[in-house]
Design a protein around this motif. Structure first.
Motif, PDB file in Angstrom:
ATOM      1  N   LEU A  33       0.808  -1.215   0.000  1.00 21.25           N
ATOM      2  CA  LEU A  33       0.000   0.000   0.000  1.00 21.25           C
ATOM      3  C   LEU A  33       0.844   1.269   0.000  1.00 21.25           C
ATOM      4  O   LEU A  33       0.385   2.320  -0.453  1.00 21.25           O
ATOM      5  CB  LEU A  33      -0.939  -0.005   1.210  1.00 21.25           C
ATOM      6  N   SER A  34       2.068   1.189   0.528  1.00 25.74           N
ATOM      7  CA  SER A  34       2.910   2.384   0.658  1.00 25.74           C
ATOM      8  C   SER A  34       3.894   2.555  -0.489  1.00 25.74           C
ATOM      9  O   SER A  34       4.419   3.654  -0.704  1.00 25.74           O
ATOM     10  CB  SER A  34       3.695   2.324   1.974  1.00 25.74           C
ATOM     11  N   GLY A  35       4.154   1.470  -1.221  1.00 25.84           N
ATOM     12  CA  GLY A  35       5.157   1.543  -2.273  1.00 25.84           C
ATOM     13  C   GLY A  35       6.574   1.332  -1.788  1.00 25.84           C
ATOM     14  O   GLY A  35       7.525   1.424  -2.569  1.00 25.84           O
ATOM     15  N   TRP A  36       6.749   1.038  -0.477  1.00 19.18           N
ATOM     16  CA  TRP A  36       8.080   0.758   0.040  1.00 19.18           C
ATOM     17  C   TRP A  36       8.584  -0.583  -0.478  1.00 19.18           C
ATOM     18  O   TRP A  36       7.796  -1.484  -0.774  1.00 19.18           O
ATOM     19  CB  TRP A  36       8.052   0.685   1.576  1.00 19.18           C
ATOM     20  N   ALA A  37       9.908  -0.697  -0.541  1.00 21.53           N
ATOM     21  CA  ALA A  37      10.516  -1.999  -0.828  1.00 21.53           C
ATOM     22  C   ALA A  37      10.288  -2.912   0.373  1.00 21.53           C
ATOM     23  O   ALA A  37      10.079  -2.438   1.499  1.00 21.53           O
ATOM     24  CB  ALA A  37      12.009  -1.828  -1.086  1.00 21.53           C
ATOM     25  N   ASP A  38      10.263  -4.213   0.135  1.00 23.84           N
ATOM     26  CA  ASP A  38      10.096  -5.165   1.228  1.00 23.84           C
ATOM     27  C   ASP A  38      11.148  -4.913   2.298  1.00 23.84           C
ATOM     28  O   ASP A  38      12.324  -4.692   1.994  1.00 23.84           O
ATOM     29  CB  ASP A  38      10.215  -6.593   0.700  1.00 23.84           C
ATOM     30  N   GLN A  39      10.738  -4.966   3.560  1.00 17.96           N
ATOM     31  CA  GLN A  39      11.632  -4.620   4.668  1.00 17.96           C
ATOM     32  C   GLN A  39      12.749  -5.620   4.883  1.00 17.96           C
ATOM     33  O   GLN A  39      13.741  -5.333   5.552  1.00 17.96           O
ATOM     34  CB  GLN A  39      10.836  -4.466   5.966  1.00 17.96           C
ATOM     35  N   GLY A  40      12.606  -6.819   4.353  1.00 14.10           N
ATOM     36  CA  GLY A  40      13.665  -7.813   4.444  1.00 14.10           C
ATOM     37  C   GLY A  40      13.554  -8.717   5.655  1.00 14.10           C
ATOM     38  O   GLY A  40      12.896  -8.393   6.655  1.00 14.10           O
ATOM     39  N   LEU A  41      14.215  -9.846   5.571  1.00 15.83           N
ATOM     40  CA  LEU A  41      14.124 -10.880   6.591  1.00 15.83           C
ATOM     41  C   LEU A  41      14.727 -10.431   7.919  1.00 15.83           C
ATOM     42  O   LEU A  41      14.191 -10.730   8.983  1.00 15.83           O
ATOM     43  CB  LEU A  41      14.836 -12.145   6.090  1.00 15.83           C
TER      44      LEU A  41
END
Length: 265
Positions: A33-41
């Protein structure tokens, strides 16, 4: 990671891990929804460590008694004090542990879509409302039989599906068994401890194998914020749940699920 991304995701994890609205769904939806990249593991592991820290700190006295009495029950082969509850937590963890090992990869690749989250958010939200409405609410967590515990444990395994909510489905099962709202919540929170340890351990192994350089600023801030938010959430939830009931969360789930269907489909 942007500082606002760190703060928002950490607060989402801390506030939703123990509310019956699905933390995994919110963490999946936030980047979409925000367009951010995945925050990662690595960040996922950090915020889970934060929520684990919060629940252990909140129940530290009871956990100490449960651990002591469990060891005593192993030695004497009879139940002592809090040992029955300790055995219940261990027994209730077995189904989700087995299902996680068997179906983790399938769930991670096939069931993380907004449609799945919308359907489970609505469906299990309705079930939570029904259980809260129909439940007798006359028992506490110390009265659970082995069969009762396995029922809650099997329900917890369903929480591997995004949108179900681990706390929501275990509270639902507890209410269906006649537990009071706060008893269902306490048992759900205690059950979360081995589950978070197991899932966090699995993610940590994958993180080590991936050999990715972590963003230490994000990890430290994320862990601290998620811990503070989760501790406050547990305290407020247990303080007010008997008065407000589950219906605010049921309504939230219905609105969220319908909104997802509108936005994505």
């Amino acid at each position: 990671m942007l500082i606002e991304q760190i703060i928002i995701l950490a607060l989402i994890q801390g506030l939703t891990e123990f509310l019956p609205i699905s933390s995994s769904a919110h963490l999946i939806l936030a980047p979409l929804l925000s367009g951010w990249a995945d925050q990662g593991l690595a960040f996922d592991v950090a915020v889970h460590v934060g929520t684990l820290t919060a629940v252990v700190a909140y129940f530290r006295k009871q956990l100490s008694a449960m651990s002591r009495d469990w060891l005593g029950s192993v030695y004497t082969r009879t139940h002592i004090g809090e040992s029955r509850l300790a055995w219940a937590v261990l027994l209730g963890t077995i189904p989700v542990g087995l299902c996680g090992l068997l179906f983790h990869d399938f769930i991670a690749t096939q069931l993380r879509s907004p449609l799945v989250i919308a359907v489970t958010t609505i469906g299990f939200g309705v079930l939570l409302g029904w259980a809260d409405w129909q439940g007798r609410r006359t028992r506490n967590e110390h009265t659970l039989t082995a069969g009762n515990v396995l029922f809650v444990g099997l329900a917890q395994a369903l929480a591997l599906i995004p949108g179900t909510s681990r706390s929501g489905i275990t509270m639902t099962a507890g209410l269906m068994l006649g537990l009071t709202r706060d008893a269902a919540a306490r048992f759900s929170f205690l059950l979360s401890i081995p589950v978070i340890v197991l899932s966090g351990g699995l993610e940590t192994v994958k993180l080590v194998q991936a050999d990715i350089a972590p963003d230490w600023r994000a990890l430290v801030i994320g862990t601290a914020l998620s811990a503070l938010a989760a501790y406050l959430c547990i305290h407020l939830f247990l303080t007010f749940i008997n008065r407000m009931g589950m219906w605010p969360f049921v309504v939230y789930r219905l609105v969220l699920g319908i909104a997802l269907l509108i936005v994505f489909y």
